[in-house]
Design a protein around this motif. Structure first.
Motif, PDB file in Angstrom:
ATOM      1  N   LEU A   1     -35.339   2.228  -9.764  1.00 24.87           N
ATOM      2  CA  LEU A   1     -33.996   1.690  -9.602  1.00 24.87           C
ATOM      3  C   LEU A   1     -33.829   0.361 -10.333  1.00 24.87           C
ATOM      4  N   SER A   2     -32.635   0.132 -10.853  1.00 30.78           N
ATOM      5  CA  SER A   2     -32.310  -1.165 -11.464  1.00 30.78           C
ATOM      6  C   SER A   2     -31.000  -1.731 -10.929  1.00 30.78           C
ATOM      7  N   THR A   3     -30.258  -0.947 -10.144  1.00 35.75           N
ATOM      8  CA  THR A   3     -29.007  -1.420  -9.543  1.00 35.75           C
ATOM      9  C   THR A   3     -28.875  -0.843  -8.130  1.00 35.75           C
ATOM     10  N   LEU A   4     -28.027  -1.486  -7.345  1.00 35.63           N
ATOM     11  CA  LEU A   4     -27.609  -0.969  -6.047  1.00 35.63           C
ATOM     12  C   LEU A   4     -26.092  -0.866  -6.055  1.00 35.63           C
ATOM     13  N   PRO A   5     -25.514   0.031  -5.261  1.00 35.59           N
ATOM     14  CA  PRO A   5     -24.052   0.202  -5.267  1.00 35.59           C
ATOM     15  C   PRO A   5     -23.338  -1.046  -4.748  1.00 35.59           C
ATOM     16  N   ASP A   6     -22.166  -1.341  -5.320  1.00 39.87           N
ATOM     17  CA  ASP A   6     -21.393  -2.511  -4.914  1.00 39.87           C
ATOM     18  C   ASP A   6     -20.943  -2.439  -3.459  1.00 39.87           C
ATOM     19  N   ASP A   7     -20.831  -1.227  -2.930  1.00 40.76           N
ATOM     20  CA  ASP A   7     -20.368  -1.069  -1.547  1.00 40.76           C
ATOM     21  C   ASP A   7     -21.531  -0.905  -0.569  1.00 40.76           C
ATOM     22  N   LEU A   8     -22.678  -1.497  -0.895  1.00 42.99           N
ATOM     23  CA  LEU A   8     -23.846  -1.406  -0.008  1.00 42.99           C
ATOM     24  C   LEU A   8     -23.527  -1.915   1.399  1.00 42.99           C
ATOM     25  N   HIS A   9     -22.545  -2.808   1.489  1.00 39.13           N
ATOM     26  CA  HIS A   9     -22.191  -3.377   2.794  1.00 39.13           C
ATOM     27  C   HIS A   9     -21.676  -2.328   3.770  1.00 39.13           C
ATOM     28  N   ARG A  10     -21.381  -1.132   3.293  1.00 40.14           N
ATOM     29  CA  ARG A  10     -20.991  -0.052   4.213  1.00 40.14           C
ATOM     30  C   ARG A  10     -22.118   0.271   5.186  1.00 40.14           C
ATOM     31  N   LEU A  11     -23.349  -0.041   4.820  1.00 40.14           N
ATOM     32  CA  LEU A  11     -24.476   0.099   5.754  1.00 40.14           C
ATOM     33  C   LEU A  11     -24.433  -1.104   6.692  1.00 40.14           C
ATOM     34  N   HIS A  12     -23.492  -1.088   7.621  1.00 39.94           N
ATOM     35  CA  HIS A  12     -23.120  -2.281   8.376  1.00 39.94           C
ATOM     36  C   HIS A  12     -24.149  -2.676   9.438  1.00 39.94           C
ATOM     37  N   ARG A  13     -25.154  -1.835   9.696  1.00 35.76           N
ATOM     38  CA  ARG A  13     -26.216  -2.179  10.649  1.00 35.76           C
ATOM     39  C   ARG A  13     -27.527  -2.536   9.947  1.00 35.76           C
ATOM     40  N   LEU A  14     -27.520  -2.537   8.628  1.00 34.17           N
ATOM     41  CA  LEU A  14     -28.757  -2.732   7.864  1.00 34.17           C
ATOM     42  C   LEU A  14     -29.309  -4.143   8.068  1.00 34.17           C
ATOM     43  N   LYS A  15     -30.590  -4.205   8.508  1.00 34.19           N
ATOM     44  CA  LYS A  15     -31.269  -5.483   8.740  1.00 34.19           C
ATOM     45  C   LYS A  15     -32.382  -5.745   7.733  1.00 34.19           C
ATOM     46  N   VAL A  16     -33.016  -4.681   7.244  1.00 35.41           N
ATOM     47  CA  VAL A  16     -34.186  -4.812   6.376  1.00 35.41           C
ATOM     48  C   VAL A  16     -33.997  -3.915   5.163  1.00 35.41           C
ATOM     49  N   LEU A  17     -34.210  -4.481   3.959  1.00 34.48           N
ATOM     50  CA  LEU A  17     -34.151  -3.669   2.749  1.00 34.48           C
ATOM     51  C   LEU A  17     -35.317  -4.041   1.844  1.00 34.48           C
ATOM     52  N   PHE A  18     -36.147  -3.042   1.530  1.00 35.75           N
ATOM     53  CA  PHE A  18     -37.246  -3.203   0.584  1.00 35.75           C
ATOM     54  C   PHE A  18     -36.930  -2.399  -0.679  1.00 35.75           C
ATOM     55  N   ALA A  19     -37.164  -3.043  -1.825  1.00 38.11           N
ATOM     56  CA  ALA A  19     -37.020  -2.329  -3.095  1.00 38.11           C
ATOM     57  C   ALA A  19     -38.079  -2.834  -4.063  1.00 38.11           C
ATOM     58  N   SER A  20     -39.305  -2.915  -3.580  1.00 36.49           N
ATOM     59  CA  SER A  20     -40.412  -3.393  -4.409  1.00 36.49           C
ATOM     60  C   SER A  20     -40.805  -2.335  -5.438  1.00 36.49           C
ATOM     61  N   ALA A  21     -41.459  -2.801  -6.508  1.00 38.77           N
ATOM     62  CA  ALA A  21     -41.963  -1.897  -7.549  1.00 38.77           C
ATOM     63  C   ALA A  21     -40.874  -0.979  -8.091  1.00 38.77           C
ATOM     64  N   ASN A  22     -39.755  -1.582  -8.450  1.00 41.65           N
ATOM     65  CA  ASN A  22     -38.681  -0.885  -9.136  1.00 41.65           C
ATOM     66  C   ASN A  22     -38.450  -1.564 -10.489  1.00 41.65           C
ATOM     67  N   ARG A  23     -37.220  -1.510 -11.006  1.00 39.30           N
ATOM     68  CA  ARG A  23     -36.945  -2.039 -12.344  1.00 39.30           C
ATOM     69  C   ARG A  23     -35.785  -3.033 -12.355  1.00 39.30           C
ATOM     70  N   PHE A  24     -35.588  -3.709 -11.251  1.00 45.12           N
ATOM     71  CA  PHE A  24     -34.515  -4.688 -11.171  1.00 45.12           C
ATOM     72  C   PHE A  24     -34.834  -5.904 -12.045  1.00 45.12           C
ATOM     73  N   THR A  25     -33.845  -6.385 -12.776  1.00 45.98           N
ATOM     74  CA  THR A  25     -33.982  -7.623 -13.541  1.00 45.98           C
ATOM     75  C   THR A  25     -33.169  -8.749 -12.908  1.00 45.98           C
TER      76      THR A  25
END
Length: 441
Positions: free
Chosen positions: A49-73
């Protein structure tokens, strides 16, 4: 396609609170939004992955997000709109830019280890709930001065960066107790001297009879081995260091600190530096710790953030709790006397045995992954006072788990170590002196 992704797309994960997908993803699976009313932990590590959706906030209960070892700049700005997000982990990406807009308002724990970040936004200092900030293995030469407003910050990892000096305001942070700072220009010369082998024994790989793997951590593997000794053999352990940056810094910094620590009866004994490994791997040869010793606690959880997790129902006889504290105080005074700060003084880095005979170690302090040579002058003293606060946390926990009446001085000493004005805390030599009577409890 992994089973978890298939189940998600089939609608079989309704009601899930935790979701982990490692399936070579190049785009965010929008079926995740079907879990918006329940999902609290999302782990997308190990994808492309290199991007996340702009509307990620729809996951309104999300407390923890891991995205290690991807391709984000860049740290995605979509994170900043997630109202409940507290823990963000983007280790081992290609991040060079951290926008202010990417920082969630409730941020407590930020992991940006092993990227290429040269600067952080001033807005980080507005995240007043921040307790844990992990930045080892980047290109930082400075931290935003606004971070001094983060009075809740307890753990900071800035090892393996490009600091010529520690920021002076770190000395005033009231709760900072765990600092990893090795592998920076201000202590590289001391590390190089320690690794050069002066005064340290060398143990040849060819002289060892290597056996099974005893354990594996972020910085390396530990193998069982036997070493010829006189007419027989002695049981030893060999730690083979990995080359990657860990959350605490570079394994070679750990190697340097381990060698510089020298011998002390409350430290895991190092017999020498390994040489002659066929792959050129760096390593240490240590005494094998008897099986009667076990880890005192587990590392912090998502919820506890900076506090260890003790076994349910653990009760320590009062004399055992006091002896553990005395052992650690003695070991810490020794390390500080040799110019080192431990940086990770926690119960999960202690081995203990409840049946240790009087005069023998009830506990052994290990794990030098965050240990470092303290800089000279006031900032070195500040780093040592952080260790003292960590000791205060440990002592308070030991008191809470002790069974039987404690001496009045136990909780008093814990309170002294936890003082929010760092300069008023006792030094480690005083800790050792005040706990001497407990060693024979």
């Amino acid at each position: 396609m992994t089973d978890e992704l298939q189940r998600l797309r089939a609608g079989a994960l309704a009601g899930a609170r935790t979701l982990r997908i490692a399936a070579g993803l190049e785009t965010f699976p929008h079926e995740v939004f079907d879990l918006a009313d329940t999902l609290e932990v999302l782990d997308l590590s190990g994808n492309h992955l290199s991007t996340l959706p702009d509307d990620l906030h729809r996951l309104h209960r999300l407390k923890v997000l891991f995205a290690s070892a991807n391709r984000f700049t860049e740290l995605p700005t979509a994170l900043g709109a997630c109202a409940q997000l507290e823990m963000v982990g983007f280790k081992s990406n290609r991040i060079t830019h951290v926008p202010a807009e990417a920082l969630p308002p409730r941020l407590r724990w930020l992991i940006l280890t092993d990227n290429a970040i040269a600067a952080l936004p001033d807005a980080l200092g507005d995240r007043h709930r921040l307790q844990k900030l992990m930045l080892a293995g980047n290109h930082l030469r400075a931290l935003p001065g606004t971070l001094q407003r983060c009075a809740s910050l307890e753990l900071l990892r800035i090892a393996a960066n490009r600091f010529d000096a520690l920021p002076g305001w770190l000395a005033e942070l009231p709760r900072l107790a765990w600092l990893a700072m090795g592998g920076n220009p201000f202590n590289e010369a001391a590390e190089a001297r320690a690794r050069s082998g002066h005064g340290a024994a060398q143990v040849g790989w060819s002289s060892l009879y290597v056996g099974e793997v005893l354990g594996e951590g972020a910085s390396g593997r530990i193998l069982a081995a036997r070493l010829p000794s006189g007419a027989g053999q002695r049981d030893v352990a060999v730690k083979l260091f990995k080359g990657e940056v860990t959350s605490d810094g570079r394994p070679l910094s750990e190697l340097a600190a381990s060698l510089a620590a020298g011998r002390h009866p409350r430290l895991i004994p190092v017999l020498g530096r390994l040489n002659g490994h066929p792959d050129g791997t760096q390593g240490l040869v240590m005494e094998r710790i008897p099986a009667a010793y076990r880890t005192l606690a587990g590392p912090p959880s998502f919820e506890s953030c900076t506090r260890d997790i003790y076994p349910a129902g653990l009760r320590l006889p009062c004399d055992v709790a006091l002896r553990i504290a005395a052992d650690v105080a003695s070991a810490l005074a020794h390390l500080h006397g040799r110019g080192l700060a431990h940086g990770d003084l926690y119960a999960h880095n202690l081995l203990w045995r409840p049946d240790a005979p009087s005069g023998q170690a009830c506990s052994l302090l290990g794990d030098f992954g965050a240990a470092a040579f303290a800089p000279p002058g006031p900032m070195g003293d500040a780093a040592r006072r952080m260790d003292v606060r960590a000791f205060g946390v440990l002592l308070a926990e030991l008191c809470d788990h002790a069974e039987g009446p404690l001496p009045d001085g136990a909780r008093t000493l814990a309170g002294d170590c936890l003082a929010e004005r760092p300069a008023t805390r006792p030094d480690a030599a005083e800790l050792a002196a005040r706990t001497v009577p407990w060693a024979a409890a």
